[in-house]
Design a protein around this motif. Structure first.
Motif, short mmCIF file in Angstrom:
data_model
loop_
_atom_site.label_atom_id
_atom_site.label_comp_id
_atom_site.label_asym_id
_atom_site.label_seq_id
_atom_site.Cartn_x
_atom_site.Cartn_y
_atom_site.Cartn_z
N ASP A 17 0.85 -1.19 0.00
CA ASP A 17 0.00 0.00 0.00
C ASP A 17 0.89 1.24 0.00
N GLN A 19 0.47 5.63 0.23
CA GLN A 19 -0.35 6.83 0.38
C GLN A 19 0.23 7.92 -0.52
N GLU A 21 -0.75 11.74 -1.43
CA GLU A 21 -1.63 12.83 -1.04
C GLU A 21 -2.86 12.23 -0.35
N GLU A 22 -4.08 12.49 -0.84
CA GLU A 22 -5.26 11.94 -0.16
C GLU A 22 -5.71 10.60 -0.71
N VAL A 23 -4.97 10.03 -1.66
CA VAL A 23 -5.34 8.75 -2.28
C VAL A 23 -4.50 7.62 -1.68
N LEU A 24 -5.19 6.58 -1.22
CA LEU A 24 -4.49 5.38 -0.76
C LEU A 24 -4.48 4.38 -1.90
N LYS A 26 -3.70 0.76 -3.13
CA LYS A 26 -3.64 -0.53 -2.45
C LYS A 26 -2.71 -1.51 -3.15
#
Length: 77
Positions: A17, A19, A21-24, A26
């Motif tokens: 996984d 990260q 910015e605001e997007v994870l 997977k």
């Protein structure tokens, strides 16, 4: 080592996984190498089903699995 096998425009999958910015992103998510930033560091673009980019990530070769497709002509019927 996997790093010597990653090339520009390769399809790759994440091995962990990440990260961005605001997007994870997977593990297992598929993207394309769009730029070689440094030895063993690649810019990878992640797109939705319509081809719209939703994330870019600078990733090390060890975070990536190069995906292979042999094409129709090589697949047994």
């Amino acid at each position: 080592m996997m790093s010597s096998r990653v090339k520009l425009l390769d399809a790759v999958a994440l091995l962990e996984d990440v990260q961005v910015e605001e997007v994870l992103l997977k593990r297992g998510e598929v993207g394309a190498v769009v730029e070689v930033l440094a030895p063993d560091v690649y810019e990878v673009e992640f797109c939705d089903d319509r081809g719209r980019a939703y994330a870019f990530a600078s990733l090390r070769a060890g975070q990536l699995l190069v995906l292979h497709n042999q094409g129709k002509e090589n697949v047994a019927a």
